[in-house]
Design a protein around this motif. Structure first.
Motif, PDB file in Angstrom:
ATOM      1  N   THR A  56      16.536  -1.356 -38.210  1.00  0.00           N
ATOM      2  CA  THR A  56      17.461  -0.500 -36.926  1.00  0.00           C
ATOM      3  C   THR A  56      19.342  -0.512 -37.852  1.00  0.00           C
ATOM      4  OG1 THR A  56      17.901  -2.811 -36.058  1.00  0.00           O
ATOM      5  CG2 THR A  56      16.581  -1.265 -34.936  1.00  0.00           C
ATOM      6  N   ASP A  58      22.792   0.292 -39.140  1.00  0.00           N
ATOM      7  CA  ASP A  58      23.207   1.392 -38.535  1.00  0.00           C
ATOM      8  C   ASP A  58      23.891   1.230 -40.062  1.00  0.00           C
ATOM      9  OD1 ASP A  58      25.352  -0.283 -38.387  1.00  0.00           O
ATOM     10  OD2 ASP A  58      25.286  -0.302 -35.749  1.00  0.00           O
ATOM     11  N   TYR A 105      15.303   4.587 -45.913  1.00  0.00           N
ATOM     12  CA  TYR A 105      15.269   5.689 -44.558  1.00  0.00           C
ATOM     13  C   TYR A 105      14.610   6.506 -44.036  1.00  0.00           C
ATOM     14  CZ  TYR A 105      18.309   1.497 -43.196  1.00  0.00           C
ATOM     15  OH  TYR A 105      18.436   0.135 -42.915  1.00  0.00           O
ATOM     16  N   LEU A 108      11.194   6.109 -42.735  1.00  0.00           N
ATOM     17  CA  LEU A 108      11.725   5.389 -41.764  1.00  0.00           C
ATOM     18  C   LEU A 108      11.608   6.972 -40.385  1.00  0.00           C
ATOM     19  CD1 LEU A 108      13.971   1.991 -41.322  1.00  0.00           C
ATOM     20  CD2 LEU A 108      11.112   2.457 -41.021  1.00  0.00           C
ATOM     21  N   ILE A 109      11.872   7.501 -41.025  1.00  0.00           N
ATOM     22  CA  ILE A 109      12.385   9.156 -40.236  1.00  0.00           C
ATOM     23  C   ILE A 109      11.161   9.609 -40.249  1.00  0.00           C
ATOM     24  CG2 ILE A 109      13.572  11.608 -40.144  1.00  0.00           C
ATOM     25  CD1 ILE A 109      15.654   9.988 -41.491  1.00  0.00           C
ATOM     26  N   ARG A 114      13.220   5.905 -36.729  1.00  0.00           N
ATOM     27  CA  ARG A 114      14.450   5.659 -36.524  1.00  0.00           C
ATOM     28  C   ARG A 114      14.391   8.064 -36.300  1.00  0.00           C
ATOM     29  NH1 ARG A 114      18.350   2.600 -38.618  1.00  0.00           N
ATOM     30  NH2 ARG A 114      19.638   4.364 -38.314  1.00  0.00           N
ATOM     31  N   SER A 115      15.807   7.969 -35.919  1.00  0.00           N
ATOM     32  CA  SER A 115      16.221   9.240 -36.162  1.00  0.00           C
ATOM     33  C   SER A 115      16.346   9.975 -36.670  1.00  0.00           C
ATOM     34  CB  SER A 115      16.704  10.171 -34.460  1.00  0.00           C
ATOM     35  OG  SER A 115      17.250   9.215 -34.140  1.00  0.00           O
ATOM     36  N   SER A 116      17.956   9.111 -37.370  1.00  0.00           N
ATOM     37  CA  SER A 116      19.108   9.633 -38.072  1.00  0.00           C
ATOM     38  C   SER A 116      19.128   8.424 -39.854  1.00  0.00           C
ATOM     39  CB  SER A 116      20.237   8.997 -37.274  1.00  0.00           C
ATOM     40  OG  SER A 116      20.266   7.974 -37.351  1.00  0.00           O
ATOM     41  N   ASN A 117      19.280   9.280 -40.869  1.00  0.00           N
ATOM     42  CA  ASN A 117      20.131   7.967 -41.874  1.00  0.00           C
ATOM     43  C   ASN A 117      21.311   7.293 -41.972  1.00  0.00           C
ATOM     44  OD1 ASN A 117      20.048   7.213 -44.466  1.00  0.00           O
ATOM     45  ND2 ASN A 117      17.828   8.643 -45.435  1.00  0.00           N
TER      46      ASN A 117
END
Length: 233
Positions: A56, A58, A105, A108-109, A114-117
């Motif tokens: 998670t 950022d 990442y 993960l998308i 996740r929705s973004s890298n």
């Protein structure tokens, strides 16, 4: 030693270990796999020290990793002659460390976690100047290659004169055919064609996995082996 044995941190992060296993299953070269494991492993350790869940995290968390890379002691220390000698990794090394983090990442998308890298990459934006290329997380610097002067070449050749014929041949082939270290060290005698004075650089030894045939000079040809064996020159 496998990457997970060298970086036990992967045992505590299932998604990162899964991404590493995918790279291995896809047949990435051992050195590439080790480089990916190092970059991602260092990032995971930093997340643990900071109390951040890498799944998670950022962009600010990734920026902390970049700051750590740019401020850690340079492995060459005082031998680096530049304005920031002894501090920070080279730009190319930082880019290399970020690649596996970005790919993690991306993984993960793809898995819907996740929705973004947060690492991102330079991307094309219509209407932007300078080719429409947006900047990546870390600016990519390109240095001009170092080219030895005449005196430096003469010193290299002077030292090479006292080397065994094998080493002199390797120097000549590397110069004539512009071979990378891996390509040079993995040459076999059946890669040499003395009749045409050419070398076959096999796809599995190249960086871009493309086979090519390159010429070498008559001077290097004096020392080239016959094609009767399969041992390196």
């Amino acid at each position: 030693m496998t990457p997970i044995e060298k970086w036990p941190v992967f045992r505590r992060h299932d998604q990162a270990a899964a991404r590493l296993q995918i790279w291995s299953d896809l047949g990435r070269a051992p050195r590439t796999l080790q480089a990916y494991a190092r970059g991602l492993g260092e990032y995971l350790l930093l997340c643990e020290r900071s109390g951040v869940d890498p799944v998670t995290a950022d962009r600010a968390d990734v920026a902390v990793y970049v700051r750590e890379l740019t401020s850690r002691p340079h492995p060459r220390g005082a031998n680096v002659v530049s304005m920031d000698s002894g501090v920070g990794l080279a730009n190319a090394t930082i880019q290399q460390r970020l690649v596996p983090v970005r790919l993690f990442y991306d993984h993960l998308i793809e898995e819907g976690l996740r929705s973004s890298n947060p690492v991102g990459r330079g991307r094309y934006t219509p209407g932007r100047r300078r080719g429409g290329q947006a900047k990546g997380l870390v600016p990519r610097l390109t240095k001009l290659p170092w080219i030895p002067g005449e005196d430096q070449w003469l010193r290299i050749l002077h030292v090479a004169q006292s080397e065994p014929v094998r080493n002199r041949l390797m120097l000549a082939l590397a110069y004539d055919a512009a071979l990378r270290r891996e390509e040079l060290c993995l040459l076999r005698t059946d890669d040499v064609d003395p009749s045409r004075r050419t070398l076959r650089i096999r796809a599995e030894t190249t960086k871009n996995r493309l086979e090519r045939v390159v010429p070498y000079s008559a001077t290097a040809g004096v020392c080239c082996p016959s094609t009767s064996g399969t041992e390196p020159p």
